[in-house]
Design a protein around this motif. Structure first.
Motif, PDB file in Angstrom:
ATOM      1  N   LEU A  11      -5.104  89.472-149.240  1.00 47.01           N
ATOM      2  CA  LEU A  11      -6.331  88.715-149.490  1.00 47.01           C
ATOM      3  C   LEU A  11      -6.969  88.278-148.179  1.00 47.01           C
ATOM      4  N   ASN A  12      -6.160  87.821-147.231  1.00 48.73           N
ATOM      5  CA  ASN A  12      -6.714  87.420-145.934  1.00 48.73           C
ATOM      6  C   ASN A  12      -7.367  88.596-145.234  1.00 48.73           C
ATOM      7  N   ALA A  13      -6.724  89.749-145.314  1.00 54.36           N
ATOM      8  CA  ALA A  13      -7.272  90.937-144.673  1.00 54.36           C
ATOM      9  C   ALA A  13      -8.562  91.382-145.353  1.00 54.36           C
ATOM     10  N   VAL A  14      -8.597  91.294-146.683  1.00 58.27           N
ATOM     11  CA  VAL A  14      -9.805  91.663-147.413  1.00 58.27           C
ATOM     12  C   VAL A  14     -10.946  90.723-147.046  1.00 58.27           C
ATOM     13  N   ARG A  15     -10.659  89.422-146.937  1.00 57.95           N
ATOM     14  CA  ARG A  15     -11.686  88.458-146.533  1.00 57.95           C
ATOM     15  C   ARG A  15     -12.205  88.776-145.134  1.00 57.95           C
ATOM     16  N   ALA A  16     -11.294  89.126-144.228  1.00 56.42           N
ATOM     17  CA  ALA A  16     -11.710  89.455-142.860  1.00 56.42           C
ATOM     18  C   ALA A  16     -12.596  90.694-142.858  1.00 56.42           C
ATOM     19  N   PHE A  17     -12.208  91.699-143.640  1.00 57.42           N
ATOM     20  CA  PHE A  17     -13.036  92.913-143.713  1.00 57.42           C
ATOM     21  C   PHE A  17     -14.399  92.608-144.313  1.00 57.42           C
ATOM     22  N   GLU A  18     -14.434  91.862-145.419  1.00 53.38           N
ATOM     23  CA  GLU A  18     -15.695  91.612-146.114  1.00 53.38           C
ATOM     24  C   GLU A  18     -16.666  90.851-145.224  1.00 53.38           C
ATOM     25  N   ALA A  19     -16.176  89.828-144.513  1.00 49.56           N
ATOM     26  CA  ALA A  19     -17.051  89.063-143.619  1.00 49.56           C
ATOM     27  C   ALA A  19     -17.530  89.930-142.463  1.00 49.56           C
ATOM     28  N   SER A  20     -16.629  90.724-141.906  1.00 48.99           N
ATOM     29  CA  SER A  20     -17.012  91.616-140.790  1.00 48.99           C
ATOM     30  C   SER A  20     -18.041  92.649-141.246  1.00 48.99           C
ATOM     31  N   ALA A  21     -17.855  93.152-142.465  1.00 46.96           N
ATOM     32  CA  ALA A  21     -18.768  94.166-142.979  1.00 46.96           C
ATOM     33  C   ALA A  21     -20.149  93.587-143.244  1.00 46.96           C
ATOM     34  N   ARG A  22     -20.216  92.358-143.710  1.00 46.86           N
ATOM     35  CA  ARG A  22     -21.521  91.736-143.943  1.00 46.86           C
ATOM     36  C   ARG A  22     -22.253  91.477-142.639  1.00 46.86           C
ATOM     37  N   HIS A  23     -21.502  90.994-141.647  1.00 44.91           N
ATOM     38  CA  HIS A  23     -22.131  90.644-140.363  1.00 44.91           C
ATOM     39  C   HIS A  23     -22.191  91.819-139.385  1.00 44.91           C
ATOM     40  N   LEU A  24     -21.376  92.871-139.694  1.00 46.98           N
ATOM     41  CA  LEU A  24     -21.208  93.993-138.763  1.00 46.98           C
ATOM     42  C   LEU A  24     -20.818  93.491-137.378  1.00 46.98           C
ATOM     43  N   SER A  25     -19.920  92.475-137.404  1.00 49.49           N
ATOM     44  CA  SER A  25     -19.472  91.855-136.148  1.00 49.49           C
ATOM     45  C   SER A  25     -18.193  91.086-136.407  1.00 49.49           C
ATOM     46  N   PHE A  26     -17.172  91.329-135.588  1.00 50.54           N
ATOM     47  CA  PHE A  26     -15.944  90.547-135.675  1.00 50.54           C
ATOM     48  C   PHE A  26     -16.190  89.105-135.236  1.00 50.54           C
ATOM     49  N   SER A  27     -17.066  88.920-134.259  1.00 49.23           N
ATOM     50  CA  SER A  27     -17.321  87.575-133.733  1.00 49.23           C
ATOM     51  C   SER A  27     -17.980  86.681-134.775  1.00 49.23           C
ATOM     52  N   LEU A  28     -18.998  87.219-135.446  1.00 48.28           N
ATOM     53  CA  LEU A  28     -19.673  86.422-136.459  1.00 48.28           C
ATOM     54  C   LEU A  28     -18.766  86.162-137.664  1.00 48.28           C
ATOM     55  N   ALA A  29     -17.933  87.150-138.005  1.00 48.57           N
ATOM     56  CA  ALA A  29     -16.965  86.942-139.079  1.00 48.57           C
ATOM     57  C   ALA A  29     -15.963  85.863-138.706  1.00 48.57           C
ATOM     58  N   ALA A  30     -15.549  85.866-137.437  1.00 43.54           N
ATOM     59  CA  ALA A  30     -14.604  84.859-136.955  1.00 43.54           C
ATOM     60  C   ALA A  30     -15.200  83.460-137.061  1.00 43.54           C
ATOM     61  N   ASN A  31     -16.494  83.336-136.716  1.00 41.58           N
ATOM     62  CA  ASN A  31     -17.147  82.028-136.830  1.00 41.58           C
ATOM     63  C   ASN A  31     -17.183  81.557-138.280  1.00 41.58           C
ATOM     64  N   GLU A  32     -17.440  82.463-139.190  1.00 40.23           N
ATOM     65  CA  GLU A  32     -17.513  82.095-140.608  1.00 40.23           C
ATOM     66  C   GLU A  32     -16.163  81.655-141.138  1.00 40.23           C
ATOM     67  N   LEU A  33     -15.107  82.341-140.734  1.00 40.88           N
ATOM     68  CA  LEU A  33     -13.767  82.058-141.278  1.00 40.88           C
ATOM     69  C   LEU A  33     -12.945  81.121-140.405  1.00 40.88           C
ATOM     70  N   ASN A  34     -13.548  80.633-139.314  1.00 42.90           N
ATOM     71  CA  ASN A  34     -12.889  79.672-138.428  1.00 42.90           C
ATOM     72  C   ASN A  34     -11.591  80.205-137.828  1.00 42.90           C
ATOM     73  N   VAL A  35     -11.632  81.452-137.372  1.00 40.89           N
ATOM     74  CA  VAL A  35     -10.509  82.047-136.639  1.00 40.89           C
ATOM     75  C   VAL A  35     -11.076  82.749-135.405  1.00 40.89           C
ATOM     76  N   THR A  36     -10.214  83.371-134.630  1.00 36.34           N
ATOM     77  CA  THR A  36     -10.675  84.070-133.432  1.00 36.34           C
ATOM     78  C   THR A  36     -11.090  85.504-133.786  1.00 36.34           C
ATOM     79  N   PRO A  37     -11.988  86.084-132.978  1.00 36.20           N
ATOM     80  CA  PRO A  37     -12.351  87.491-133.211  1.00 36.20           C
ATOM     81  C   PRO A  37     -11.143  88.411-133.169  1.00 36.20           C
ATOM     82  N   ALA A  38     -10.158  88.086-132.320  1.00 37.70           N
ATOM     83  CA  ALA A  38      -8.957  88.912-132.228  1.00 37.70           C
ATOM     84  C   ALA A  38      -8.185  88.892-133.549  1.00 37.70           C
ATOM     85  N   ALA A  39      -8.146  87.707-134.163  1.00 37.64           N
ATOM     86  CA  ALA A  39      -7.446  87.595-135.450  1.00 37.64           C
ATOM     87  C   ALA A  39      -8.149  88.425-136.517  1.00 37.64           C
TER      88      ALA A  39
END
Length: 307
Positions: free
Chosen positions: A7-35
């Protein structure tokens, strides 16, 4: 990978896919882009497919693979449903169902003729009628409130008088045309017997009613015996005999002429009456009080209209 990691991985993918950015997904989910990147790689390894086409160095913008682009709407919708479901789990349940116990006859000949008024004025309440002919256990069967017919002595239940009742003979107008005119004429007509109440209840029988009237030429053993008051009334309407009518239950049939009182001067009062009963712990429960007040107001309005 366990289900929570999925579930965590799916959330990370879904946020990244919407933003097309690991950084913006990280900001939304309150984790680091590396995570975020690590979760997406774990999901790709578990699925055995690539989800993103990584851009060349110098840009952080992501591009979805064809499979990922096709799957994204369903995954987004699934996560939305999960969020809504979790919100429902946190929402307190408000039970607005009212379980009401009445006899089949009272339901058919009185309550169901008026219940639409309660539902119109109290649309937030969900009524559930229990029309069992036996005397139900309010506690074991989770009954909120009801109407019982008797002398008003039900230990363990709160109660208040709803309606008194009179007992008198009723029959189809056809029997009057056939010559039924005097109480002594009952000897020549079939009697309808209401066996819905036990003898110990004090409910009048033909034998007891005729004895009070001083009539002794009628064989009270003859006639049809029925264990449902509404069916007794229906048999009388159909011309199958003369019944001892209960004033509350035969009111509408008398008003529209389906039944008549062959001996209008011979009313008999009874100790039995209709009582509203409810569990004592519901004395202040809003839904129970609403139904009780509605019953009392409906009966009061009927009395005013009759006068």
């Amino acid at each position: 990978m366990n289900n929570i990691a999925h579930l965590n991985a799916v959330r990370a993918f879904e946020a990244s896919a919407r933003h097309l950015s690991f950084s913006l997904a990280a900001n939304e989910l309150n984790v680091t882009p590396a995570a975020i990147g690590q979760q997406v790689r774990l999901l790709e390894e578990w699925l055995g497919v690539s989800l993103f086409i990584r851009a060349s160095s110098g840009t952080s913008r992501l591009t979805l693979t064809a499979q990922a682009k096709m799957a994204l709407p369903e995954i987004s919708l699934g996560l939305e449903h999960i969020s809504q479901g979790l919100a429902l789990l946190q929402k307190p349940i408000i039970n607005n169902a009212i379980t009401v116990s009445v006899s089949p006859a009272f339901a058919a000949k009185w309550l169901l003729m008026h219940i639409d008024d309660f539902q119109f004025n109290h649309p937030d309440y969900d009524l559930r009628l229990n029309t069992n002919s036996r005397s139900v256990n309010y506690f074991a069967e989770d009954i909120d409130i009801g109407v019982r017919y008797g002398k008003g002595n039900w230990p363990g239940l709160s109660q208040t008088l709803l309606m008194d009742e009179d007992i008198f003979p009723v029959c189809s107008p056809d029997l009057i045309k056939q010559g039924l005119a005097l109480p002594t004429d009952l000897a020549d007509y079939p009697l309808l017997h209401d066996h819905s109440m036990p003898v110990s209840s004090g409910f009048p029988t033909w034998a007891s009613w005729l004895a009070v009237q001083g009539i002794d030429n009628v064989n009270t053993n003859k006639g049809l015996k029925i264990n449902n008051s509404a069916s007794v009334i229906q048999a009388a309407v159909a011309g199958q005999g003369v019944a001892l009518g209960r004033s509350v239950l035969v009111k509408d049939d008398l008003a529209c002429g389906r039944l008549v009182k062959p001996f209008p001067a011979l009313d008999s009062s009874t100790e039995l009456a209709y009582y509203i009963v409810w569990r004592p712990e519901h004395d202040t429960l809003a839904k129970v009080q609403a139904f009780k007040v509605w019953l009392l107001e409906t009966v009061e309005a009927q009395a005013v209209n009759n006068n």
